[in-house]
Design an enzyme around this catalytic site. Structure first.
Site, PDB file in Angstrom:
ATOM      1  N   ARG A   5      -6.352 -42.646 -58.503  1.00 19.96           N
ATOM      2  CA  ARG A   5      -4.545 -41.826 -58.409  1.00 19.96           C
ATOM      3  C   ARG A   5      -4.270 -40.455 -59.079  1.00 19.96           C
ATOM      4  O   ARG A   5      -3.475 -39.890 -57.881  1.00 19.96           O
ATOM      5  CB  ARG A   5      -3.896 -42.740 -58.856  1.00 19.96           C
ATOM      6  CG  ARG A   5      -3.678 -44.047 -58.397  1.00 19.96           C
ATOM      7  CD  ARG A   5      -2.939 -45.290 -59.317  1.00 19.96           C
ATOM      8  NE  ARG A   5      -5.058 -45.325 -59.886  1.00 19.96           N
ATOM      9  CZ  ARG A   5      -5.830 -46.631 -59.097  1.00 19.96           C
ATOM     10  NH1 ARG A   5      -5.856 -46.448 -58.386  1.00 19.96           N
ATOM     11  NH2 ARG A   5      -6.554 -46.324 -60.110  1.00 19.96           N
ATOM     12  N   THR A   6      -4.228 -40.102 -59.926  1.00 19.43           N
ATOM     13  CA  THR A   6      -3.760 -39.068 -60.675  1.00 19.43           C
ATOM     14  C   THR A   6      -4.406 -37.624 -59.739  1.00 19.43           C
ATOM     15  O   THR A   6      -3.309 -37.145 -58.760  1.00 19.43           O
ATOM     16  CB  THR A   6      -4.245 -39.207 -61.855  1.00 19.43           C
ATOM     17  OG1 THR A   6      -3.833 -40.352 -62.389  1.00 19.43           O
ATOM     18  CG2 THR A   6      -3.322 -37.868 -62.552  1.00 19.43           C
ATOM     19  N   LYS A  18     -22.729 -26.960 -68.327  1.00 18.39           N
ATOM     20  CA  LYS A  18     -23.736 -25.731 -68.834  1.00 18.39           C
ATOM     21  C   LYS A  18     -23.359 -24.666 -70.228  1.00 18.39           C
ATOM     22  O   LYS A  18     -23.853 -24.550 -70.481  1.00 18.39           O
ATOM     23  CB  LYS A  18     -24.002 -24.572 -67.804  1.00 18.39           C
ATOM     24  CG  LYS A  18     -24.197 -24.802 -66.560  1.00 18.39           C
ATOM     25  CD  LYS A  18     -24.360 -23.410 -65.441  1.00 18.39           C
ATOM     26  CE  LYS A  18     -24.341 -23.778 -64.257  1.00 18.39           C
ATOM     27  NZ  LYS A  18     -23.227 -22.992 -63.367  1.00 18.39           N
ATOM     28  N   ARG A  42      -7.440 -32.983 -66.390  1.00 16.09           N
ATOM     29  CA  ARG A  42      -7.697 -34.226 -67.225  1.00 16.09           C
ATOM     30  C   ARG A  42      -8.738 -34.292 -68.001  1.00 16.09           C
ATOM     31  O   ARG A  42      -9.947 -34.166 -67.593  1.00 16.09           O
ATOM     32  CB  ARG A  42      -7.300 -35.727 -65.954  1.00 16.09           C
ATOM     33  CG  ARG A  42      -8.672 -37.102 -67.038  1.00 16.09           C
ATOM     34  CD  ARG A  42      -8.278 -38.000 -66.564  1.00 16.09           C
ATOM     35  NE  ARG A  42      -6.949 -38.440 -65.555  1.00 16.09           N
ATOM     36  CZ  ARG A  42      -6.447 -39.765 -64.890  1.00 16.09           C
ATOM     37  NH1 ARG A  42      -7.396 -40.775 -64.979  1.00 16.09           N
ATOM     38  NH2 ARG A  42      -5.283 -40.105 -65.036  1.00 16.09           N
ATOM     39  N   HIS A  45      -0.775 -38.480 -70.900  1.00 18.01           N
ATOM     40  CA  HIS A  45       0.105 -39.362 -69.295  1.00 18.01           C
ATOM     41  C   HIS A  45       1.223 -38.965 -68.844  1.00 18.01           C
ATOM     42  O   HIS A  45       1.595 -39.808 -68.392  1.00 18.01           O
ATOM     43  CB  HIS A  45      -1.270 -40.283 -69.014  1.00 18.01           C
ATOM     44  CG  HIS A  45      -1.438 -40.215 -67.377  1.00 18.01           C
ATOM     45  ND1 HIS A  45      -1.445 -39.029 -66.464  1.00 18.01           N
ATOM     46  CD2 HIS A  45      -1.976 -40.960 -67.238  1.00 18.01           C
ATOM     47  CE1 HIS A  45      -1.626 -39.504 -65.525  1.00 18.01           C
ATOM     48  NE2 HIS A  45      -2.872 -40.761 -65.633  1.00 18.01           N
TER      49      HIS A  45
HETATM   50  N1   CP Z   1      -2.610 -44.195 -62.939  1.00 20.77           N
HETATM   51  C1   CP Z   1      -4.037 -43.170 -63.128  1.00 20.77           C
HETATM   52  O1   CP Z   1      -3.638 -42.646 -63.782  1.00 20.77           O
HETATM   53  O2   CP Z   1      -4.979 -44.090 -62.521  1.00 20.77           O
HETATM   54  P1   CP Z   1      -6.312 -43.353 -62.071  1.00 20.77           P
HETATM   55  O3   CP Z   1      -7.129 -43.029 -63.220  1.00 20.77           O
HETATM   56  O4   CP Z   1      -7.025 -43.713 -61.399  1.00 20.77           O
HETATM   57  O5   CP Z   1      -5.820 -41.665 -61.980  1.00 20.77           O
END
Ligand code: CP
Length: 307
Positions: free
Chosen positions: A51-52, A80, A101, A129
């Site tokens: 999603r993100t 590396k 991320r 998040h």
């Molecule tokens: N909600 C969320 O962070 O989903 P993903 O891990 O798929 O990005």
């Protein structure tokens, strides 16, 4: 230049403006289709995501911009031995804005110290998040028409769930939010959040072990999966993973206008039969994530709302 590392980096007024802008984007998509013409978003994902990452990329494309990036550390020079700081310093030569991320808490903050482009934390370990929080706030606001005056139950892995940590912080700034934390003892919300949020802000909260004992009180139920990747041993994960499974019998005493949220991915903590219930908001929530990220990209690039 501003970065977004923690949900508290945004003021309440800025959050309100972002939600308002996201609502306008939902209503007038065509108006926004070229506002990021010539701009580039880099998505640097050192940890898996559906999603993100994809909603950030779709968001930039729907604003008329372009995207570049990688979806695992294996496909970048991190494999590396390149440091996060060096990676970001270089990528900020190529992109106007970066969503990142990383499995290590604090990595996006470290990156922000070296970057020449704004950094958005797209999830750092079990920490924060913030763009999921914006997604959750937009969902609650669209479903309930308010962010205060709600009773919200957080259920599942409250220890490792970064989406819970960020949303608990963000909601602490709204009036009359009644928190009910539903978890096994091993997965209770971390003590640092109890001190930094509940105790500091003088917020009372309930800690319970079952959904059944509180379901009838809830306006919002925020389900989470048990975060397998953050456990130190498999046996603990196996013991705890099925503690909560929301199914139709569990919803028997729930309010008719309950909103069931989940940041997703779901494993088995919500039975598939619940998906068809109008109270299930989690797939709408995933869609709203794209629109609120469109609003955020515009804000962070200093792009005005078109007339
Ligand atoms: N909600 C969320 O962070 O989903 P993903 O891990 O798929 O990005």
């Amino acid at each position: 230049m501003r970065h977004l590392i923690d949900p508290m980096d945004l003021t309440v007024q800025e959050i309100d403006e972002l939600l308002e802008l996201a609502d306008d984007i939902i209503e007038n998509k065509e108006k926004y289709s070229k506002v990021c013409d010539g701009k580039k978003l880099a998505t640097l994902f050192f940890e898996p995501s559906t999603r993100t990452r994809l909603s950030f990329e779709a968001a930039m494309m729907e604003l008329g911009g372009n995207v570049l990036g990688f979806s695992s550390s294996d496909s970048s020079s991190s494999a590396k031995g390149e440091s996060v700081s060096d990676t970001v310093k270089v990528v900020s030569c190529y992109a106007d804005i970066i969503a990142m991320r990383h499995p290590k808490e604090g990595a996006p903050f470290l990156a922000s110290l070296k970057s020449d482009s704004p950094i958005i934390n797209a999830g750092d370990g079990g920490h924060n998040h913030p763009t999921q929080t914006l997604t959750d706030l937009l969902t609650i606001h669209r479903e309930k028409k308010r962010l205060g005056n709600i009773t919200i139950g957080f259920c599942g892995d409250l220890k490792f769930g970064r989406t819970v940590h960020s949303l608990v912080k963000a909601l602490s700034r709204y009036e009359n939010v009644n928190y009910i934390m539903i978890s096994p003892q091993e997965l209770e919300i971390p003590q640092y959040l109890v001190e930094e949020v509940f105790e500091k802000e003088n917020i009372t909260y309930q800690q319970v072990r079952t959904i059944d004992e509180v379901i009838e009180q809830l306006d919002v139920l925020y389900m989470t999966r048990v975060q397998k990747e953050r456990f130190f041993n498999e046996a603990d994960y196996v013991r705890l993973k099925d503690t909560y499974i929301l199914d139709m019998p569990k919803l028997k005493n729930a309010k008719e206008d309950l909103s069931i949220l989940h940041p997703l991915p779901r494993v088995n903590e919500i039975a598939v039969e619940v998906d068809d219930d109008p109270r299930a908001c989690y797939f709408r929530q995933a869609l709203y994530g794209k629109y609120v990220r469109m609003a955020l990209i515009m804000k962070m690039l200093g792009i005005e709302k078109p007339q």
